[in-house]
Motif scaffolding. Structure first.
Motif, PDB file in Angstrom:
ATOM      1  N   LYS A   1       4.461   5.142  13.527  1.00  0.00           N
ATOM      2  CA  LYS A   1       5.762   5.781  13.700  1.00  0.00           C
ATOM      3  C   LYS A   1       6.421   6.049  12.357  1.00  0.00           C
ATOM      4  N   GLU A   2       6.348   5.099  11.430  1.00  0.00           N
ATOM      5  CA  GLU A   2       6.956   5.284  10.117  1.00  0.00           C
ATOM      6  C   GLU A   2       6.204   6.340   9.311  1.00  0.00           C
ATOM      7  N   THR A   3       4.888   6.335   9.410  1.00  0.00           N
ATOM      8  CA  THR A   3       4.100   7.343   8.702  1.00  0.00           C
ATOM      9  C   THR A   3       4.431   8.736   9.208  1.00  0.00           C
ATOM     10  N   PHE A   4       4.478   8.889  10.529  1.00  0.00           N
ATOM     11  CA  PHE A   4       4.802  10.182  11.125  1.00  0.00           C
ATOM     12  C   PHE A   4       6.205  10.628  10.735  1.00  0.00           C
ATOM     13  N   SER A   5       7.159   9.696  10.761  1.00  0.00           N
ATOM     14  CA  SER A   5       8.537  10.023  10.412  1.00  0.00           C
ATOM     15  C   SER A   5       8.646  10.460   8.953  1.00  0.00           C
ATOM     16  N   ARG A   6       7.954   9.763   8.060  1.00  0.00           N
ATOM     17  CA  ARG A   6       8.025  10.110   6.647  1.00  0.00           C
ATOM     18  C   ARG A   6       7.410  11.482   6.375  1.00  0.00           C
ATOM     19  N   ASP A   7       6.248  11.748   7.012  1.00  0.00           N
ATOM     20  CA  ASP A   7       5.598  13.043   6.824  1.00  0.00           C
ATOM     21  C   ASP A   7       6.436  14.172   7.414  1.00  0.00           C
TER      22      ASP A   7
ATOM     23  N   ASN B   1       8.120   2.427  -9.630  1.00  0.00           N
ATOM     24  CA  ASN B   1       6.732   2.597  -9.992  1.00  0.00           C
ATOM     25  C   ASN B   1       5.784   1.870  -9.052  1.00  0.00           C
ATOM     26  N   MET B   2       6.299   1.142  -8.072  1.00  0.00           N
ATOM     27  CA  MET B   2       5.452   0.397  -7.154  1.00  0.00           C
ATOM     28  C   MET B   2       4.668   1.354  -6.271  1.00  0.00           C
ATOM     29  N   GLU B   3       3.355   1.152  -6.229  1.00  0.00           N
ATOM     30  CA  GLU B   3       2.502   2.016  -5.428  1.00  0.00           C
ATOM     31  C   GLU B   3       2.609   1.624  -3.967  1.00  0.00           C
ATOM     32  N   PHE B   4       2.937   2.587  -3.116  1.00  0.00           N
ATOM     33  CA  PHE B   4       3.177   2.291  -1.706  1.00  0.00           C
ATOM     34  C   PHE B   4       1.854   2.265  -0.954  1.00  0.00           C
ATOM     35  N   ASN B   5       1.629   1.203  -0.231  1.00  0.00           N
ATOM     36  CA  ASN B   5       0.411   1.041   0.544  1.00  0.00           C
ATOM     37  C   ASN B   5       0.705   1.366   2.010  1.00  0.00           C
ATOM     38  N   THR B   6       0.005   2.375   2.536  1.00  0.00           N
ATOM     39  CA  THR B   6       0.256   2.828   3.910  1.00  0.00           C
ATOM     40  C   THR B   6      -0.777   2.292   4.894  1.00  0.00           C
ATOM     41  N   LEU B   7      -1.683   1.427   4.445  1.00  0.00           N
ATOM     42  CA  LEU B   7      -2.723   0.927   5.350  1.00  0.00           C
ATOM     43  C   LEU B   7      -2.137   0.088   6.479  1.00  0.00           C
TER      44      LEU B   7
END
Length: 224
Positions: free
Chosen positions: A46-52, A35-41
């Motif tokens: 690289k991690e954001t691009f990989s996840r998307d 339930n932890m809200e993930f903060n992408t700020l």
């Protein structure tokens, strides 16, 4: 009254002293586990691009094997539809034989691009008017991702066009285009079918079939 007045004389006008302490909001504690809200700020690009990218690939997988009906609806996005639309518009532009000295007779990039997005919007609007319980962008997301079979048919037909064309190869391209059309239609209705009320599913499926048929016809008429 003297005691009350002296209490406020301790601080000059405009000075209320130093305020210390913590501000906590009841019920807003830090959640844990799933339930932890993930903060992408603060997340690396690289991690954001990989996840998307993984999310887009997962949606493509569910289109190829349309078994789970809610996989494209949990977290909708338009990255996959944008990639497919851009790819198809790039390949299909100027695909027909020249008909004049001013152009090659084929559809322009913008024409294919607008056809895909306006067509998806019209199909979605029809679904909403029939009482569908799916949001506008969820429906556009599904219709866009389900372009994958049509795009694959376009790639195969484009490879076939490198050979000298004859009746057999035309028939082969026709079969491949129709397989892509039926595959895309089946996948879209698999995801969107349950969102329509009983008795109106046929009215919702017909525009979907027409949408993918027009795009499949563009694939078949691609001759350049």
């Amino acid at each position: 009254m003297t005691t009350f007045d002296s209490k406020y004389d301790m601080y000059p006008a405009g000075d209320v002293g130093v305020i210390e302490g913590e501000m906590n909001i009841p019920g807003r504690g830090v959640p844990s586990g799933d339930n932890m809200e993930f903060n992408t700020l603060d997340e690396p690009i690289k991690e954001t691009f990989s996840r998307d990218l993984k999310a887009v690939g997962n949606k493509f997988y569910h289109v190829l094997i349309p078994r789970e009906k809610t996989s494209l609806l949990k977290e909708w996005d338009l990255w996959g539809p944008l990639l497919l639309c851009t790819f198809m518009a790039t390949i299909l532009q100027g695909s027909s034989e020249p008909t004049s000295n001013t152009g090659d007779g084929g559809p322009e990039f913008a024409e294919v691009f607008v056809l895909v997005w306006i067509g998806a919007a019209v199909v979605t609007l029809n679904s909403k008017l029939l009482g569908g319980n799916m949001s506008f962008f969820q429906s556009v997301c599904v219709l866009g991702y389900c372009l994958l079979p049509v795009a694959l048919a376009l790639v195969i037909c484009r490879i076939i066009l490198f050979s000298t064309q004859n009746t057999f190869l035309f028939f082969l391209r026709f079969v491949i285009s129709m397989v892509g059309f039926m595959w895309a239609t089946f996948a879209a209705t698999k995801f969107l079918g349950d969102s329509q009320p009983e008795g109106k599913k046929g009215l919702a499926v017909y525009p979907i079939c027409l949408f993918y048929f027009i795009l499949s016809w563009l694939v078949l008429s691609h001759t350049a």
